[in-house]
Design an enzyme around this catalytic site. Structure first.
Site, PDB file in Angstrom:
ATOM      1  N   GLU A 105       1.021  -1.316   0.097  1.00  0.00           N
ATOM      2  CA  GLU A 105      -0.156  -0.070   0.349  1.00  0.00           C
ATOM      3  C   GLU A 105       0.744   1.156   0.122  1.00  0.00           C
ATOM      4  O   GLU A 105       0.230   2.030  -0.649  1.00  0.00           O
ATOM      5  CB  GLU A 105      -1.008  -0.047   1.486  1.00  0.00           C
TER       6      GLU A 105
ATOM      7  N   ASP B 172       1.059   3.955  -2.960  1.00  0.00           N
ATOM      8  CA  ASP B 172       1.210   5.331  -2.507  1.00  0.00           C
ATOM      9  C   ASP B 172       1.786   6.380  -3.425  1.00  0.00           C
ATOM     10  O   ASP B 172       1.264   7.415  -3.817  1.00  0.00           O
ATOM     11  CB  ASP B 172       0.426   5.746  -1.472  1.00  0.00           C
TER      12      ASP B 172
ATOM     13  N   SER C 146      -7.401   2.799  -3.549  1.00  0.00           N
ATOM     14  CA  SER C 146      -5.938   3.040  -3.249  1.00  0.00           C
ATOM     15  C   SER C 146      -4.685   4.035  -3.968  1.00  0.00           C
ATOM     16  O   SER C 146      -4.261   4.615  -3.918  1.00  0.00           O
ATOM     17  CB  SER C 146      -5.082   1.868  -2.414  1.00  0.00           C
TER      18      SER C 146
END
Length: 695
Positions: A334, A338, A572
């Site tokens: 994650e 990002d 995300s």
């Protein structure tokens, strides 16, 4: 950037001119003109603090803290960290606070973009010194340790044993087993001395609050370079079937109208983006990503909040991790996604990864979020959060706290971007797994009107992919030819044609009201805060190109010239993409914009400006749009074995909808039209369901 000292001088001058007598002052406060300078601090603690005279707070229990899930009382010797008492403002101070928020977005106001620091928020709108001292003295008298008073003076952090917490707040803490994890919650609603009930909003940390990331990933291998070619190809075209493409930064720039902006050297230079998470990243992954996609080298800067715990070093290969975890979605993947998406959208920006592991009952993501908003003035004016939890799992006081925290971000000029979720309308279901919980619930972190909630779209390119994608890659592995029509992201079947949860989150808050600016074509009504606000591609069908060595996707070429990479989908991915776009916007306009939503909805009122790509049933390519069958024209959920036996979601509509919001953005048009549109503020719509913050 506007000098906040000018703001105080200007607001004080306005008040001296208008407030000639007591009646004028009352009228000024009643109509909300420049009320900030007159929001005098008042003590809300009335009388002596008597621990024998107590009142229970108006907080609701969480549904999962049930008898069937109860594992018994928490050991009273257990030390609990990262607890907090959250405070509330007087009606006068809250009115002044909300008035300033509107003035900051009004170009005609002397307070336009007069952003405050966290310390100034505390001085102008926080609790009085006497109230803070009274609460601090009471906590210490209960054997609890006061760790910190927030700069905003709206919360007091403390720690202590479960026994002392029980004695102070009159409730036992129990452990509960929920969906395979152990959580903690109070048996009864916390109580506080009656003298403090006027200033204490809630007690946070007594109920487990956990967020989860919103992404899925798959491993892929590029082709080897063809004879005479300088690089391999990323697209996958089976002998029989539909070609599969992967979104690189250059593709994203082409599809969403960023190329003309980047060619003008609007690339996020001078802007800081804060990405919150629970893990570190491997800089080797970031550098490999930048090398392959022809971006300048720029590593993120790691910050661990003082109240947090540093995550362990990032894994650099599959051998560094549990083999069963290799290639799965986790906190490191994650954080890597990002960072790479933010860099890929705003290559000139400085990326700060603000990360902490969990601390007892407190989520590391929330600790990091608090740090960005309350601890670091003038640090980062863009905050990207790719995590969330469903409203049904969150205590209502938690939503009130988040709304208050994000309103502080807005008054400081911070634009907050939050992922809408990857479980469609069934926000409490786990992404990727077969349908289970099957009830509507949006992401609690998206419910605040002070965040821009980012949903997911899906490209309608399968029937004629050659019209949208080139058969060869050029510099930066670009292959997109232009804008691609979009529908709502909804992939109800996995690669084995089994039912799965994978769709754009969205819906209406059960607790927080419809904001004054959320109106226009498609907005369903005034039942609550609707999400998402905007959306970008989020499907695995055309997943985002990502480099993660610990997932067997290092992007480092082997002896044959091919390399492994990761394709990631989910909101995300769309959220840090929007954060990068905000960096471009801030660079062009010369400063932060704060809460984006009032102006976004004002822009949407004039579709001819070309700012939004409206996702509709027609653009989705679905020939027969049936709301009960999951497809790209809705975010409905499949049943465990039958597509039509699941949970009915929301449909795509003309204008706003609870799948893609206002739609995706043409970045060139957004930057050109932003200053030409003044947001319209309507009479605030207020409801009092479960005692939300502003009621």
């Amino acid at each position: 950037m506007t000098d906040t000292r000018k703001f105080f001088r200007r607001s004080a001058g306005v008040n001296r001119d208008v407030c000639k007598n007591a009646l004028a002052c009352l009228l000024l406060l009643a109509f909300g003109f420049s009320t900030v300078a007159m929001a005098q601090v008042r003590d809300l603690v009335r009388g002596s603090v008597d621990s024998n005279n107590v009142v229970r707070l108006s907080e609701s229990k969480v549904s999962w803290a049930s008898a069937e899930n109860d594992l018994g009382a928490l050991d009273e010797a257990t030390v609990l960290q990262a607890l907090s008492v959250n405070l509330k403002r007087s009606a006068m101070r809250q009115a002044a606070f909300e008035s300033l928020l509107q003035e900051q977005q009004d170009p005609a106001s002397v307070n336009f973009h007069a952003w405050l620091t966290p310390q100034q928020v505390g001085e102008k709108f926080g609790a009085s010194a006497n109230d803070i001292q009274a609460i601090t003295d009471w906590l210490q008298a209960q054997g609890l340790h006061v760790d910190r008073v927030a700069n905003s003076r709206m919360s007091i952090s403390f720690s202590g044993s479960a026994a002392n917490v029980k004695a102070a707040f009159g409730t036992e803490l129990h452990r509960y087993r929920v969906n395979g994890e152990t959580r903690i919650a109070t048996v009864d609603t916390p109580r506080v001395p009656a003298a403090l009930v006027g200033v204490i909003q809630s007690v946070r940390g007594l109920i487990t609050a956990r967020t989860h990331s919103y992404h899925t990933l798959t491993q892929h291998q590029s082709s080897a370079p063809m004879p005479g070619a300088t690089q391999p190809e990323l697209s996958i075209c089976p002998p029989a079937g539909t070609c599969r493409y992967f979104l690189t930064p250059a593709d994203f720039a082409t599809i969403y109208g960023m190329k003309p902006v980047l060619q003008q050297s609007i690339n996020g230079a001078g802007q800081n983006i804060a990405i919150v998470g629970r893990a570190q990243v491997s800089n080797a992954d970031i550098e490999a990503f930048e090398h392959v996609t022809s971006l300048p080298n720029s590593d993120p800067i790691l910050i661990v909040p003082p109240a947090g715990i540093s995550p362990p070093p990032a894994s650099t290969s599959c051998t560094d991790t549990d083999p069963s975890d290799c290639g799965k979605a986790n906190d490191q993947s994650e954080a890597t996604l990002d960072v790479e998406r933010a860099i890929g959208t705003a290559p000139g920006a400085t990326i700060y990864l603000v990360a902490s592991t969990d601390v007892d009952n407190q989520d590391g993501v929330l600790i990091a979020t608090e740090h960005v908003i309350d601890d670091t003035p003038l640090f980062a004016k863009i905050l990207s959060i790719s995590f969330g939890s469903c409203e049904s799992d969150a205590p209502p006081n938690g939503l009130s706290y988040l709304d208050q925290l994000f309103s502080q971000a807005a008054i400081e000029g911070i634009s907050v971007l939050v992922a809408s979720g990857d479980s469609g309308v069934a926000g409490c279901d786990t992404t990727g797994t077969p349908p289970k919980l099957q009830f509507r619930s949006p992401n609690a972190l998206c419910s605040s009107s002070y965040v821009t909630c980012v949903g997911g779209t899906q490209f309608a390119d399968t029937t004629n992919s050659s019209a949208y994608w080139s058969s060869v890659n050029v510099t930066g592995y670009a292959s997109a030819l232009g804008y691609i029509p979009e529908g709502g992201w909804n992939e109800p079947l996995d690669s084995s044609n089994a039912s799965q949860i994978a769709a754009s989150g969205g819906g209406v808050s059960a607790y927080l009201p419809t904001p004054s600016w959320q109106a226009g074509v498609g907005v369903p009504g005034t039942q609550g805060r609707y999400t998402p606000d905007v959306a970008f591609s989020a499907s695995q069908h055309d997943g985002y190109f990502t480099c993660i060595a610990s997932g067997n996707g290092s992007c480092v070429a082997n002896s044959q010239g091919s390399f492994g990479f990761i394709a990631i989908g989910g909101t995300s991915a769309s959220t840090p993409s929007m954060a990068g776009i905000v960096a471009l916007l801030n660079q062009k306009l010369g400063g932060p914009q704060g809460n984006l939503n009032p102006r976004l909805y004002a822009l949407a009122a004039t579709p001819s400006n070309g700012v939004f790509h409206d996702a509709t049933p027609a653009s989705s390519g679905v020939t027969s749009c049936v709301i009960t069958i999951p497809s790209m024209c809705n975010n409905s959920m499949p049943g465990p074995t039958d597509l039509s036996a699941g949970l009915t979601g929301y449909p795509l509509t003309t204008g706003y909808d609870e799948v893609t919001g206002l739609g995706s953005i043409n970045v060139q048009n957004l930057l050109a039209q932003w200053v030409a549109t003044v947001p319209t503020f309507f009479v605030p719509i207020r409801r009092c369901r479960y005692a939300p913050l502003h009621c």
